[in-house]
Design a protein around this motif. Structure first.
Motif, PDB file in Angstrom:
ATOM      1  N   ASN A   1       0.606   5.550  -7.233  1.00 53.22           N
ATOM      2  CA  ASN A   1       1.556   4.539  -7.678  1.00 53.22           C
ATOM      3  C   ASN A   1       1.937   4.744  -9.131  1.00 53.22           C
ATOM      4  O   ASN A   1       3.057   4.487  -9.550  1.00 53.22           O
ATOM      5  CB  ASN A   1       0.970   3.145  -7.484  1.00 53.22           C
ATOM      6  CG  ASN A   1       2.014   2.057  -7.685  1.00 53.22           C
ATOM      7  OD1 ASN A   1       3.190   2.275  -7.430  1.00 53.22           O
ATOM      8  ND2 ASN A   1       1.571   0.891  -8.121  1.00 53.22           N
TER       9      ASN A   1
ATOM     10  N   GLN B   1       7.261  -7.808  -3.043  1.00 50.26           N
ATOM     11  CA  GLN B   1       6.508  -6.558  -3.000  1.00 50.26           C
ATOM     12  C   GLN B   1       5.022  -6.791  -3.247  1.00 50.26           C
ATOM     13  O   GLN B   1       4.175  -6.144  -2.652  1.00 50.26           O
ATOM     14  CB  GLN B   1       7.068  -5.565  -4.026  1.00 50.26           C
ATOM     15  CG  GLN B   1       8.439  -5.027  -3.666  1.00 50.26           C
ATOM     16  CD  GLN B   1       8.893  -3.936  -4.612  1.00 50.26           C
ATOM     17  OE1 GLN B   1       8.207  -3.646  -5.592  1.00 50.26           O
ATOM     18  NE2 GLN B   1      10.041  -3.336  -4.326  1.00 50.26           N
ATOM     19  N   ARG B   2       4.710  -7.738  -4.134  1.00 50.10           N
ATOM     20  CA  ARG B   2       3.303  -8.021  -4.407  1.00 50.10           C
ATOM     21  C   ARG B   2       2.617  -8.581  -3.180  1.00 50.10           C
ATOM     22  O   ARG B   2       1.481  -8.194  -2.840  1.00 50.10           O
ATOM     23  CB  ARG B   2       3.181  -8.986  -5.589  1.00 50.10           C
ATOM     24  CG  ARG B   2       1.741  -9.198  -6.075  1.00 50.10           C
ATOM     25  CD  ARG B   2       1.682 -10.359  -7.040  1.00 50.10           C
ATOM     26  NE  ARG B   2       1.973 -11.624  -6.367  1.00 50.10           N
ATOM     27  CZ  ARG B   2       1.096 -12.313  -5.644  1.00 50.10           C
ATOM     28  NH1 ARG B   2      -0.135 -11.849  -5.462  1.00 50.10           N
ATOM     29  NH2 ARG B   2       1.451 -13.452  -5.079  1.00 50.10           N
TER      30      ARG B   2
ATOM     31  N   ALA C   1       2.075  -5.814  -0.551  1.00 48.55           N
ATOM     32  CA  ALA C   1       0.968  -4.927  -0.924  1.00 48.55           C
ATOM     33  C   ALA C   1      -0.379  -5.597  -0.706  1.00 48.55           C
ATOM     34  O   ALA C   1      -1.347  -4.971  -0.272  1.00 48.55           O
ATOM     35  CB  ALA C   1       1.124  -4.498  -2.383  1.00 48.55           C
TER      36      ALA C   1
ATOM     37  N   ASN D   1      -3.143  -4.067   1.940  1.00 46.98           N
ATOM     38  CA  ASN D   1      -4.408  -3.574   1.407  1.00 46.98           C
ATOM     39  C   ASN D   1      -5.546  -4.579   1.525  1.00 46.98           C
ATOM     40  O   ASN D   1      -6.695  -4.242   1.228  1.00 46.98           O
ATOM     41  CB  ASN D   1      -4.242  -3.184  -0.067  1.00 46.98           C
ATOM     42  CG  ASN D   1      -3.273  -2.022  -0.248  1.00 46.98           C
ATOM     43  OD1 ASN D   1      -3.608  -0.874  -0.026  1.00 46.98           O
ATOM     44  ND2 ASN D   1      -2.056  -2.348  -0.655  1.00 46.98           N
TER      45      ASN D   1
END
Length: 515
Positions: free
Chosen positions: A108, A127-128, A131, A135
């Protein structure tokens, strides 16, 4: 005898196969082993057998297929058996290491993230969240290596030896004092300056060592006493269309030079308000003046610079022709060795102090890096060979020149028109006044050229500046017809104490010498 010697040697050889008198008894080999030995010996005669196989075949008994529980090798007395993680190398526990997370962070960071700056806050939040869902945790907040147990706390009363390194100062409170001085952001006083000309190429302000401020307002020159606040009019031009282009005090402070729009240079005694001389010679207006002892240099719109010796009747002692347009900046160095002249032709010329009225002299250096008119010219008080120059609207740079080498040592982009520059006598700093767009005064640290402060308040470009005799106050004149006094270079209190102590020591020494 030879027969007896042979029998003795044979008996000694056969004695090696006899039973041992000490230690454990030998294991008797089985018949299978003897057969295997014979077969192996026979095979060795027909084919080349490696020594490794030969040693195995000659071993006593059958080799077990599995190692006994007690260990195959005998223990060496006096040595402890080696245990895992107790030797000379450390094998870390990789159970808490997240290799996937580390690989994701490395990939990244190496990718181009310039597009992320163009995302909106809602897109960044999306996007946060994505992610975190992929994950299982927040990637940016999570660590690659984590410790399950925290370090134990120090026992009560424990003091680290490193504490001595940070408590070496005898007075810790003194180390916490602020080293930066406080610069007032508002002027101490504001004075009206009606009818002051909004002309970039003129120099209409100067402060004498006698604490008298000379201000040019149209065709008049006024003197303001900074100690008492008294204002007196020194002169008034006879013709209504004439005006004053420049003023400059002599170093001693008792005479004032005045440049006019008709090309004359006048010399006034301010103590009695009387004009002593009227020196002619210029073909157009005089917009810049500078003193070097008894030599007065004047620059005009024609591009010529004249040197006047005010002691003699024939005052004109030299002419410098290095500019093709108006000379708007003119300053002698503190040691009197160099003269710097800036013009509307974007040139900064450096001249020597050799005066020759018979022939035109060439400048020592002619710098062409500025892209606009060079009006702001100022010499460094503690380095007489360093001069600072500022360019107009198309340039906006302050450049520093070494007149011993002829090189530009530093430069800074001020982002606005540079109108005037002054060096501080108390600090390693300089102040510059600017035009569009902020009309501010900027204080710079030298030689770092970091901006210390910005002083705002003028509503139009700040054309002129002058410094008080003590070097603590700066007066600025703007096109908004106001004069503003800024106490931006206050003297350091510790420096004051040192100067007072030195003065007392000198006075005591002088008294003792008189006695």
């Amino acid at each position: 005898m030879a027969h007896f010697n042979f029998e003795n040697e044979l008996n000694s050889i056969l004695r090696m196969d006899g039973p041992l008198s000490r230690g454990p008894g030998m294991r008797k080999p089985k018949t299978d082993c003897n057969q295997s030995v014979n077969s192996s010996l026979n095979s060795s005669t027909t084919a080349k057998t490696p020594m490794k196989n030969l040693n195995r075949s000659l071993g006593p008994g059958k080799t077990p297929s599995k190692t006994p529980k007690s260990g195959g090798k005998p223990k060496t007395p006096g040595k402890a058996p080696k245990t895992p993680n107790a030797g000379d190398r450390f094998i870390p526990n990789r159970g808490a290491t997240q290799f996937d997370l580390g690989h994701f962070k490395i990939m990244n960071n190496t990718t181009d993230n310039k597009d992320d700056e163009l995302l909106s806050p809602s897109q960044k939040e999306y996007q946060r969240v994505m992610a975190e869902n992929l994950n299982g945790t927040d990637v940016m907040e999570n660590k690659i290596i984590s410790y399950k147990q925290k370090a134990p706390a120090a026992p009560d009363g424990h003091q680290s030896n490193l504490r001595v390194l940070y408590s070496a100062c005898k007075n810790p409170s003194s180390a916490m004092k602020k080293t930066l001085r406080v610069i007032p952001q508002v002027p101490e006083r504001i004075l009206d300056a009606p009818d002051i000309l909004d002309d970039y190429y003129l120099n209409l302000l100067d402060w004498s060592c006698n604490n008298l401020l000379a201000v040019c307002l149209g065709g008049s020159v006024y003197l303001w006493n900074a100690a008492s606040g008294e204002i007196n009019q020194l002169l008034q031009m006879e013709n209504q269309d004439d005006y004053i282009g420049a003023v400059s005090w002599v170093k001693e402070g008792n005479y004032l030079a005045v440049g006019t729009s008709n090309g004359d240079v006048q010399l006034w005694d301010t103590a009695v308000s009387k004009r002593l001389r009227n020196m002619t010679g210029h073909a157009s207006r005089v917009g810049s003046l500078s003193w070097n002892s008894y030599i007065l240099s004047s620059g005009s719109r024609s591009g010529a610079i004249h040197h006047h010796d005010v002691r003699v009747p024939q005052h004109h002692v030299g002419t410098l022709m290095g500019h093709t347009q108006e000379v708007c900046g003119l300053k002698w160095s503190p040691d009197g060795k160099f003269l710097a002249s800036g013009g509307n032709d974007n040139l900064l010329n450096i001249w020597s102090n050799q005066f020759d009225a018979s022939a035109d002299t060439a400048p020592l250096y002619s710098f062409t890096q500025h892209q606009a008119a060079v009006k702001a010219v100022a010499w460094c008080p503690w380095q007489p060979s360093i001069v600072a120059s500022g360019g107009g609207t198309a340039d906006r740079h302050i450049r520093f020149w070494n007149c011993n080498t002829g090189l530009c040592v530093q430069s800074v982009d001020t982002k606005s028109q540079v109108c005037s520059i002054l060096w501080s006598k108390e600090h390693r700093e300089l102040i510059s006044s600017h035009g569009f767009a902020l009309n501010q005064l900027s204080i710079w640290k030298y030689p770092q050229l970091t901006k210390v402060a910005e002083l705002t308040g003028h509503t139009a470009r700040v054309l002129h500046m002058a410094m008080s005799p003590d070097g603590q106050t700066v007066v600025s004149a703007g096109a908004d017809e106001t004069l503003r006094l800024w106490k931006c270079f206050a003297q350091d209190e510790q420096k004051k104490k040192v100067q007072k102590s030195v003065g007392k020591e000198k006075s005591s020494l002088s008294l003792s010498s008189i006695r």
